[in-house]
Design an enzyme around this catalytic site. Sequence first.
Site, mmCIF file in Angstrom:
data_model
loop_
_atom_site.group_PDB
_atom_site.id
_atom_site.type_symbol
_atom_site.label_atom_id
_atom_site.label_comp_id
_atom_site.label_asym_id
_atom_site.label_seq_id
_atom_site.Cartn_x
_atom_site.Cartn_y
_atom_site.Cartn_z
ATOM 1 N N ARG A 1 0.811 -1.231 0.000
ATOM 2 C CA ARG A 1 0.000 0.000 0.000
ATOM 3 C C ARG A 1 0.840 1.276 0.000
ATOM 4 O O ARG A 1 0.407 2.324 0.469
ATOM 5 C CB ARG A 1 -0.981 0.019 1.177
ATOM 6 C CG ARG A 1 -1.929 -1.150 1.117
ATOM 7 C CD ARG A 1 -3.088 -1.001 2.080
ATOM 8 N NE ARG A 1 -3.966 -2.152 1.953
ATOM 9 C CZ ARG A 1 -3.737 -3.326 2.536
ATOM 10 N NH1 ARG A 1 -2.676 -3.496 3.291
ATOM 11 N NH2 ARG A 1 -4.567 -4.324 2.355
ATOM 12 N N LYS B 1 3.369 11.501 -11.084
ATOM 13 C CA LYS B 1 2.504 10.677 -11.934
ATOM 14 C C LYS B 1 3.243 9.386 -12.248
ATOM 15 O O LYS B 1 4.360 9.416 -12.781
ATOM 16 C CB LYS B 1 2.174 11.400 -13.247
ATOM 17 C CG LYS B 1 1.064 12.417 -13.122
ATOM 18 C CD LYS B 1 0.617 12.893 -14.493
ATOM 19 C CE LYS B 1 -0.411 13.990 -14.391
ATOM 20 N NZ LYS B 1 -0.794 14.507 -15.711
ATOM 21 N N GLU C 1 10.652 18.486 -24.489
ATOM 22 C CA GLU C 1 9.967 18.868 -23.235
ATOM 23 C C GLU C 1 10.589 20.139 -22.643
ATOM 24 O O GLU C 1 9.895 20.949 -22.041
ATOM 25 C CB GLU C 1 10.022 17.729 -22.207
ATOM 26 C CG GLU C 1 9.368 16.423 -22.650
ATOM 27 C CD GLU C 1 7.840 16.397 -22.483
ATOM 28 O OE1 GLU C 1 7.239 17.420 -22.115
ATOM 29 O OE2 GLU C 1 7.247 15.317 -22.745
ATOM 30 N N LYS D 1 8.313 22.932 -13.581
ATOM 31 C CA LYS D 1 7.411 21.802 -13.294
ATOM 32 C C LYS D 1 7.072 21.758 -11.803
ATOM 33 O O LYS D 1 5.919 21.560 -11.428
ATOM 34 C CB LYS D 1 8.022 20.474 -13.750
ATOM 35 C CG LYS D 1 7.117 19.303 -13.391
ATOM 36 C CD LYS D 1 6.926 18.285 -14.446
ATOM 37 C CE LYS D 1 5.825 17.295 -14.070
ATOM 38 N NZ LYS D 1 5.844 16.089 -14.874
ATOM 39 N N GLU E 1 -3.872 18.013 -11.202
ATOM 40 C CA GLU E 1 -4.328 18.515 -12.501
ATOM 41 C C GLU E 1 -5.793 18.944 -12.508
ATOM 42 O O GLU E 1 -6.582 18.537 -13.350
ATOM 43 C CB GLU E 1 -4.063 17.458 -13.598
ATOM 44 C CG GLU E 1 -4.007 18.075 -14.983
ATOM 45 C CD GLU E 1 -3.509 17.113 -16.048
ATOM 46 O OE1 GLU E 1 -2.563 16.358 -15.786
ATOM 47 O OE2 GLU E 1 -4.078 17.150 -17.150
ATOM 48 N N ARG F 1 -1.953 22.582 -13.958
ATOM 49 C CA ARG F 1 -1.058 21.496 -14.385
ATOM 50 C C ARG F 1 -1.351 21.074 -15.826
ATOM 51 O O ARG F 1 -0.475 20.546 -16.508
ATOM 52 C CB ARG F 1 -1.170 20.297 -13.425
ATOM 53 C CG ARG F 1 -0.138 19.225 -13.726
ATOM 54 C CD ARG F 1 0.055 18.231 -12.594
ATOM 55 N NE ARG F 1 1.053 17.238 -12.974
ATOM 56 C CZ ARG F 1 1.618 16.356 -12.160
ATOM 57 N NH1 ARG F 1 1.293 16.340 -10.896
ATOM 58 N NH2 ARG F 1 2.516 15.506 -12.599
ATOM 59 N N ASN G 1 0.541 19.935 -20.613
ATOM 60 C CA ASN G 1 0.150 19.105 -21.752
ATOM 61 C C ASN G 1 0.237 19.859 -23.072
ATOM 62 O O ASN G 1 -0.274 19.380 -24.090
ATOM 63 C CB ASN G 1 -1.275 18.577 -21.562
ATOM 64 C CG ASN G 1 -1.365 17.657 -20.360
ATOM 65 O OD1 ASN G 1 -0.430 16.923 -20.069
ATOM 66 N ND2 ASN G 1 -2.476 17.723 -19.646
ATOM 67 N N HIS H 1 0.572 17.995 -26.298
ATOM 68 C CA HIS H 1 0.362 16.570 -26.021
ATOM 69 C C HIS H 1 -0.871 15.967 -26.685
ATOM 70 O O HIS H 1 -0.914 14.764 -26.907
ATOM 71 C CB HIS H 1 0.332 16.316 -24.510
ATOM 72 C CG HIS H 1 1.699 16.281 -23.899
ATOM 73 N ND1 HIS H 1 2.545 17.365 -23.915
ATOM 74 C CD2 HIS H 1 2.386 15.290 -23.281
ATOM 75 C CE1 HIS H 1 3.680 17.042 -23.302
ATOM 76 N NE2 HIS H 1 3.612 15.792 -22.919
ATOM 77 N N HIS I 1 -0.260 12.674 -28.663
ATOM 78 C CA HIS I 1 -0.854 11.363 -28.361
ATOM 79 C C HIS I 1 -1.506 10.754 -29.593
ATOM 80 O O HIS I 1 -1.410 9.551 -29.824
ATOM 81 C CB HIS I 1 -1.842 11.483 -27.204
ATOM 82 C CG HIS I 1 -1.160 11.689 -25.892
ATOM 83 N ND1 HIS I 1 -1.771 12.244 -24.803
ATOM 84 C CD2 HIS I 1 0.112 11.426 -25.509
ATOM 85 C CE1 HIS I 1 -0.923 12.306 -23.791
ATOM 86 N NE2 HIS I 1 0.235 11.823 -24.204
ATOM 87 N N HIS J 1 8.409 9.967 -27.803
ATOM 88 C CA HIS J 1 7.439 10.841 -27.122
ATOM 89 C C HIS J 1 7.805 12.331 -27.241
ATOM 90 O O HIS J 1 6.983 13.150 -27.646
ATOM 91 C CB HIS J 1 7.323 10.430 -25.654
ATOM 92 C CG HIS J 1 6.385 11.291 -24.872
ATOM 93 N ND1 HIS J 1 5.015 11.252 -25.045
ATOM 94 C CD2 HIS J 1 6.604 12.248 -23.929
ATOM 95 C CE1 HIS J 1 4.450 12.131 -24.246
ATOM 96 N NE2 HIS J 1 5.390 12.747 -23.548
#
Length: 370
Positions: free
Chosen positions: A123, A145, A187, A229, A239, A243, A247, A250, A254, A268
Site C-alpha cells: 500500500r 505521476k 519537453e 514543473k 491537474e 497542471r 500538456n 500533447h 498522443h 514521445h
Amino acid sequence: MILNRVKVELGERSYEVRIGSGLIARAGAEVAPLLRRKRVAVVTDETVAPHHLPALTAALEAEGIGSSALILPAGEATKGWENLARCTEWLLDQKVERKDVVIAFGGGVIGDLVGFSAAILRRGVRFVQLPTTLLAQVDSSVGGKTGINTPQGKNLVGAFHQPSLVLADIEVLTTLPDRDFLSGYGEVVKYGLLGDAAFFDWLEREGPAIRVGDKAARLRAVTRSVEMKAGIVSRDETEEGERALLNLGHTFCHALEKATGYSDRLLHGEGVAIGCALAFELSSRLGFCSQEEPSRVRAHLKAMGMKVDIRDIPGELPGADTLIALMGQDKKVVDGKLRFILAHRIGQAFVADDVPGDAVRAVLDEALGR
Ligand SMILES: NC(=O)c1ccc[n+]([C@@H]2O[C@H](COP(=O)([O-])OP(=O)(O)OC[C@H]3O[C@@H](n4cnc5c(N)ncnc54)[C@H](O)[C@@H]3O)[C@@H](O)[C@H]2O)c1
C-alpha cells in the site's frame, strides 16, 4: 560540485530535486538520510545497467548501503502489466518493507513503472528517482505521476505517488544517444513555450551548446525546467487546473503516437515538439497569437535538428479525421469535447475547451499536405 536544489512543495510529501554533475557517484550519501536500514532495491533497464549501474552500486557501497538490482528490458513495451507484476513480486522477494526505499534508475519508462510498483507495494513504499534521460530529468521524474500502458491506451492505469527524492545527474546524459537527447529537449522547449519567454530566448541562443554537451548550459536547462514543473505541481498536484498547461503539444502528440503504434517512428518528446508547433499553428489560426509565433517555434526546432512537421515522421499516416478520432480517445477529453493547450504568445499558454473541430482539421490537413 555545483548542486542545484529545487523543492517540490507538497506539505508533508514535499521533496527535493537535486541537479548536478556527479550525483550518481555520491548517491549513497544523498540517499542515506532517508534509510531506516542500510539496504535498497534498485530497478533499472538493460541499456542503463551496463553504463551506470556499477557506479551506483559502488556509491551505495561506499556508504555501507547494500543493494540488489532488477534489470528489465529497455523500451516503452516494458511499461505494462507483465513487468509491473515482475517488478512488484521481485520487490516482495527482496523483502522490501513499508519503511524501505526503492530506487528507480532509468528513463521515464522505468520511473513510471517503478513508481507505480512502489505505490501499490504494501500500500505504498517510498521511492527515489534517479532519472537518466533528459526527458525523465526535466519531466517524468518530478510530479508523482506513475503508471503503465494497457492495450486501451498509454498511462491509463496508474497512481499519484510522489518520490521522496530526485537526483538528476547531468553526467549520465553523456551516454544518451543524440536522438533520445533531442526527444527530451522537446519537453525543455515546452517549458519555455508554455510559461517563460525569457527561457525560450535563452534556449534559442544556447540550444546548440546544450545539445553537444555544455555542462553549465545543460545544468541551467534542466534546473529551469524542473523549477517550472515543480512550481506548477506544487500549485496543482492532481491537474485540476494549471497542471494541464504541461500538456502543451500533447493532444497532437498522443494522436501521432497512437497512429505510429508507439514505435520507433516517433519518440514521445519528438511528438511533443511537433505537437507544440501544431498547437501554435492552431493558436494563430484561431486568432489567439500572431503568425510570427509558430514560425519562431518551428525555426528553433529546425535549428536544433529536430522533427518539426508531421511529414518528418517516416512512413504512412492516417488523415486528419482519423487523427482527430485518435485524440478523442485521449483521457484528457472532458465531456467529449476536445481540449487543447493554446498560446497567446511564446511563454503564455492557456487551456482552451471546446476548440472547433474545423480549425483542428485545417491545421492537420495543411501539416499532412492534403
Ligand atoms: N510521469 C510523467 O509525468 C511523465 C511525463 C512525461 C513522460 N512520461 C513517460 O516517460 C516515458 C518516456 O521516457 P523516456 O523518453 O525517458 O524513455 P525511456 O525510459 O524508454 O528511455 C529511452 C531510451 O534511453 C535509454 N537510456 C536511458 N538512460 C540512458 C542513458 N543515460 N544512456 C543511454 N541510454 C539511456 C533507455 O534504456 C531507453 O532505451 C513514456 O512512457 C512517457 O509516457 C511520464
